[in-house]
Each structure stands twice: as C-alpha cells, then as structure tokens.
Write an enzyme that holds these catalytic residues in place. Sequence first.
Site: not given
Length: 278
Positions: A52, A96, A119
């Site tokens: 990322k 995460q 997300d």
Amino acid sequence: MTQTIDGKRISQEIKDELKERVAALAGEGKEAALAVIQVGDDAASAVYVNNKKKACAYIGIKSVSYELPAETAEEELLALIAKLNGDGSVNGILVQLPLPAHINEDNVIRAIDPSKDVDGFHPENVGKLVIGEPGFVSCTPAGIVQLLKRSEIPIAGKRCVVVGRSNIVGKPMAILMLRENATVTVAHSKTEDLPQLCREADILIVAIGKPRFITADYVKEGAVVIDVGIHRDEKNRLCGDVDYEAVAPLTSAITPVPGGVGPMTIAMLMYNCVKTMS
C-alpha cells in the site's frame, strides 16, 4: 480458448490513470495523505502494508505509517483514530486487518470517520452502497467489477453466483453485481447442493476461504470464474479458493492466483484515496 484475466496489468492501468489525476489535482493545490495503522507484526499484514505504501508513492500521494505493538490496548488504538479523524492533513485512514484478538474490529471500523473510510467498511458507507448513494466501496468487490469491465466481460443480464457472505467481500460483491444488472445469488456454508447452484452461474465469484475448494464439478462450460481466495498449500505455493488447473479449461475467462484479484484491491484503495481529493 480461456482468457486469463490479468489483474496485474489492469491494476497498473488504474494506477497510471490515478497518477495523472493526482498530478492534475496537485496543480490545483490539492493533495492527499493516507494514514495506515498496523497493530502487531503479522507477516502477511506487513507485506500488504508495504504494498500500500508503494502504491501511494507511485501515484503521488503521501502515506503516514503507524506500526503499533501487538499488546496495544483497544483504547489506545481508538484514541489514535480519533486524532487522525480530526487531522485535516489526513484524507484517508486504513487499519490493517486482522487485529489482535483482544481488540474488537467492529469498534475500530465504526470509529473511523466515514468520510475517511477508504476501505469502505464503515456501516455508513455500506448503507450507502445498499441504497445506491455515493460513498466508499469495499476495495476487493470494486476491483472485481473493474476486472470484468476492463476485460470486456458482459455483466448485465448474466446469472452471477457469489460464494461467500462476508461483510468485506461477499455481501458488497452481490450488491455491486446487482447494480451492474446481473441476476445474483449468494451461496454460503449452509447452501444445499452448492455444486449444482454454482453450475448455473455465468459468472462465478468465489470468496469462501478454503483452498482449492471449487473443482470442475462446480463450473459450467464457458463460465467466468473470479477467485478471491489466497492461501499457501502444503508445498508453500500460493493458491486460491478454486482448483485452477482443473477448472481453467472449462472457463471462458478466469483469474489466476496470484496476479488476479489481489492487485486490484490495492488499486481500488488508491482510487478511494484519490476520491477524497475531489
């Protein structure tokens, strides 16, 4: 002849488009920063976080990394999220997953400002997806739609079976395929005669979390098969939820593992980050 759907190539196309967009927005004085929080030292999570960061650097947005020890209390994590919610220089916040067992993932997801939830996991963004309002869409399902569209695979009017009903992939995937005018069935662990149901699919999307679970018995001739799973087999080789060698000859198009859906997840995360700049 079976078409191998190249997620690496398509994700690169998207990142190149986003890079141009970021440069244009920078010319207007707009910039973005993604805050990435990792709790603990899970090896797979560390790889994803690093990928990322690389993607952010490539398209030209900042990334700020917070690497917290595994014993971090939930209250500390929530306090950091609250701080980032109030930081005007941070456009997107990503925590995460998975988190250590003592931290409630739902509490963490709900703590993120929906306008920074790149997300697409916050209930507000999920609700907007369901009723068709603009918002952030979960990256993996959004990436799968792009794989299909950019591979010129028709969706409208097709019979789609989604195997798996998770909040992160299965449920939003079904909604997105409905939005694209497919006729959608969601299958899961309690579905009766799963092979027969899957054989009815023009587009079979598999996110069941079991290595090589889908065999040739589950796939009709000429179907499109999208494999969301990623595992290590007994020989430590990467594989998906689909038995690729057995299934691929039956299909008109199929995603490999690795190199199929995986790269698209990060590309669509970048898409969501750039969306915060507009």
